[in-house]
Scaffold this motif. Structure first.
Motif, mmCIF file in Angstrom:
data_model
loop_
_atom_site.group_PDB
_atom_site.id
_atom_site.type_symbol
_atom_site.label_atom_id
_atom_site.label_comp_id
_atom_site.label_asym_id
_atom_site.label_seq_id
_atom_site.Cartn_x
_atom_site.Cartn_y
_atom_site.Cartn_z
ATOM 1 N N LYS A 9 0.802 -1.125 -0.121
ATOM 2 C CA LYS A 9 -0.126 -0.020 0.039
ATOM 3 C C LYS A 9 0.887 1.179 -0.099
ATOM 4 N N THR A 10 0.331 2.408 -0.621
ATOM 5 C CA THR A 10 0.950 3.801 -0.586
ATOM 6 C C THR A 10 -0.188 4.787 -0.253
ATOM 7 N N VAL A 11 0.647 5.484 0.911
ATOM 8 C CA VAL A 11 -0.148 6.455 1.528
ATOM 9 C C VAL A 11 0.514 7.814 1.391
ATOM 10 N N GLY A 12 -0.258 8.892 0.715
ATOM 11 C CA GLY A 12 0.216 10.423 0.573
ATOM 12 C C GLY A 12 0.007 10.878 1.890
ATOM 13 N N ILE A 13 1.285 11.687 2.222
ATOM 14 C CA ILE A 13 1.080 12.676 3.339
ATOM 15 C C ILE A 13 1.420 14.133 2.845
ATOM 16 N N ALA A 14 0.203 14.923 3.112
ATOM 17 C CA ALA A 14 0.455 16.432 2.580
ATOM 18 C C ALA A 14 0.716 17.214 3.663
ATOM 19 N N GLY A 15 1.990 17.475 3.848
ATOM 20 C CA GLY A 15 2.485 18.233 4.932
ATOM 21 C C GLY A 15 3.112 17.395 6.084
ATOM 22 N N CYS A 16 4.325 17.894 6.325
ATOM 23 C CA CYS A 16 5.298 17.054 7.341
ATOM 24 C C CYS A 16 5.364 17.895 8.726
ATOM 25 N N ASP A 39 6.250 18.733 1.637
ATOM 26 C CA ASP A 39 6.468 19.856 2.378
ATOM 27 C C ASP A 39 7.281 20.661 1.823
ATOM 28 N N PHE A 40 7.209 22.139 2.087
ATOM 29 C CA PHE A 40 8.357 22.999 1.506
ATOM 30 C C PHE A 40 9.132 23.382 2.766
ATOM 31 N N ASP A 41 8.926 23.234 3.871
ATOM 32 C CA ASP A 41 9.555 23.875 4.969
ATOM 33 C C ASP A 41 10.522 23.235 5.598
ATOM 34 N N ILE A 42 11.416 24.263 6.407
ATOM 35 C CA ILE A 42 12.512 23.621 7.356
ATOM 36 C C ILE A 42 11.988 23.523 8.784
ATOM 37 N N ILE A 43 12.868 22.908 9.455
ATOM 38 C CA ILE A 43 12.639 22.452 10.918
ATOM 39 C C ILE A 43 13.144 23.719 11.665
ATOM 40 N N VAL A 44 12.456 24.174 12.707
ATOM 41 C CA VAL A 44 12.793 25.550 13.663
ATOM 42 C C VAL A 44 12.540 24.804 14.975
ATOM 43 N N GLN A 45 13.204 25.298 16.032
ATOM 44 C CA GLN A 45 12.977 25.149 17.373
ATOM 45 C C GLN A 45 11.613 24.881 17.730
ATOM 46 N N PHE A 53 10.734 15.255 14.921
ATOM 47 C CA PHE A 53 12.334 15.872 14.803
ATOM 48 C C PHE A 53 13.076 15.879 15.910
ATOM 49 N N PHE A 54 14.197 16.270 15.624
ATOM 50 C CA PHE A 54 15.349 16.152 16.682
ATOM 51 C C PHE A 54 16.083 17.410 16.507
ATOM 52 N N ILE A 55 16.685 17.789 17.751
ATOM 53 C CA ILE A 55 17.604 19.006 18.040
ATOM 54 C C ILE A 55 18.781 19.019 16.910
ATOM 55 N N ASP A 56 19.259 17.941 16.466
ATOM 56 C CA ASP A 56 20.255 17.864 15.486
ATOM 57 C C ASP A 56 19.762 17.929 14.164
ATOM 58 N N GLN A 57 18.644 18.050 13.930
ATOM 59 C CA GLN A 57 17.999 18.268 12.428
ATOM 60 C C GLN A 57 17.396 19.762 12.472
ATOM 61 N N LEU A 58 17.468 20.524 13.359
ATOM 62 C CA LEU A 58 17.362 21.977 13.016
ATOM 63 C C LEU A 58 17.664 22.565 11.685
ATOM 64 N N GLY A 59 16.867 23.220 10.832
ATOM 65 C CA GLY A 59 17.548 23.784 9.854
ATOM 66 C C GLY A 59 17.314 22.997 8.644
ATOM 67 N N MET A 60 17.045 21.556 8.665
ATOM 68 C CA MET A 60 16.864 20.575 7.720
ATOM 69 C C MET A 60 15.856 21.006 6.974
ATOM 70 N N TYR A 61 15.516 20.760 5.874
ATOM 71 C CA TYR A 61 14.112 20.447 5.145
ATOM 72 C C TYR A 61 13.553 19.305 5.834
ATOM 73 N N LYS A 62 12.164 19.499 6.026
ATOM 74 C CA LYS A 62 11.228 18.518 6.827
ATOM 75 C C LYS A 62 11.085 17.178 6.132
ATOM 76 N N VAL A 63 11.034 17.063 4.816
ATOM 77 C CA VAL A 63 11.059 16.071 3.940
ATOM 78 C C VAL A 63 12.339 15.233 4.004
ATOM 79 N N ASP A 64 13.412 15.957 4.002
ATOM 80 C CA ASP A 64 14.860 15.236 4.204
ATOM 81 C C ASP A 64 14.892 14.589 5.751
ATOM 82 N N ALA A 65 14.467 15.184 6.601
ATOM 83 C CA ALA A 65 14.665 14.846 8.108
ATOM 84 C C ALA A 65 13.628 13.615 8.316
ATOM 85 N N LEU A 66 12.391 13.721 7.777
ATOM 86 C CA LEU A 66 11.295 12.746 7.895
ATOM 87 C C LEU A 66 11.693 11.481 7.300
#
Lengths: 192, 67
Positions: A9-16, A39-45, A53-66
């Motif tokens: 199965k495939t599930v689409g997630i619109a927003g991370c 998602d287009f956003d980056i991770i902030v505090q 997400f985790f502290i060491d992922q701040l500043g990463m794009y959400k899709v990359d970190a997820l």
């Protein structure tokens, strides 16, 4: 075992954000085959009070970190990631191969846009939305309502405000309710 | 006339009513709504001209920010 069928199965997630990251991780843990995340956003505090997400992922794009976090939970999940802002122009193309689409935005106008686009352009798709989960407490106001292929999880009323911020407990409840609804739909489809 | 509004049977005075009138009648005061009549999405610009009749199935969803 019935759960084995989730591999196909495939599930689409619109927003991370709060909903999307937690919902994706829940589905990864139980062995969903493929997740299409956008998602287009980056991770902030301020995201860390509820988002997976985790502290060491701040500043990463959400899709990359997820994608990284999904793979740390279950290497078998195929992740297709799209770092972009979803709109009426790209939703149909991006999610065309999904069995179910999870609406996981924060803004009400984006929720409306996604629901209207899917119900109009892709009427065969199931869509699971989240609405009303800000603040804390009031466990028993959170529910799921269903209209044909549209499901809405949340209390349907509590909007984010200064006094009712989005927080891990209630956002997590709704994200996991969305994941739970996805599984119910996927396994029911399997039985039919 | 009798309609289904959000999965609940409702009796409305008269033979027909526009979506715009129905929203006022039922006190849906919020801005961010998704509306379906018999499974068809009704866009905001069509609230005045879309008419609900006896037997119609109407869904009015109020979406709030947060996630």
């Amino acid at each position: 075992m019935l759960l084995e069928s989730l591999k196909g199965k495939t599930v689409g997630i619109a927003g991370c954000g709060g909903l999307g990251s937690n919902c994706a991780i829940a589905l990864a843990r139980i062995g969903i085959g493929k997740l299409i995340i956008a998602d287009f956003d980056i991770i902030v505090q301020s995201n860390l009070n509820r988002q997976y997400f985790f502290i060491d992922q701040l500043g990463m794009y959400k899709v990359d970190a997820l994608q990284t976090n999904i793979k740390r939970v279950n290497t078998d999940v195929i992740v297709e990631k799209h770092c972009l802002k979803l709109s009426t122009d790209n939703i149909t193309q991006l999610f065309k191969n999904c069995d179910v689409i999870v609406e996981a935005f924060d803004l009400a106008e984006m929720k409306k846009m996604l629901i209207e686009t899917v119900l109009t352009e892709m009427p065969e798709k199931f869509i699971i939305s989240g609405s009303g989960m800000a603040g804390w407490g009031n466990n028993n106001t959170i529910k799921t309502i269903n209209y044909e292929k549209l499901y809405i999880c949340g209390d349907l009323t509590t909007e984010i405000s200064e006094n009712t911020p989005p927080l891990a407990p209630r956002v997590g409840i709704v994200a996991n309710m969305q994941a739970n609804q996805v599984v119910e739909i996927l396994l029911n489809k399997q039985n039919q | 006339m009798n309609i289904i509004l959000n999965n609940t049977p409702e009796t409305i005075d008269g033979k027909e009513i526009s979506i715009a009138q129905l929203l006022i009648l039922k006190n849906f005061i919020f801005k961010m709504l998704v509306i379906k009549v018999n499974e068809q999405i009704v866009k905001k610009q069509d609230y005045e001209t879309t008419i609900v009749k006896d037997g119609d199935n109407v869904v009015v969803l109020h979406l709030v920010s947060g996630g």
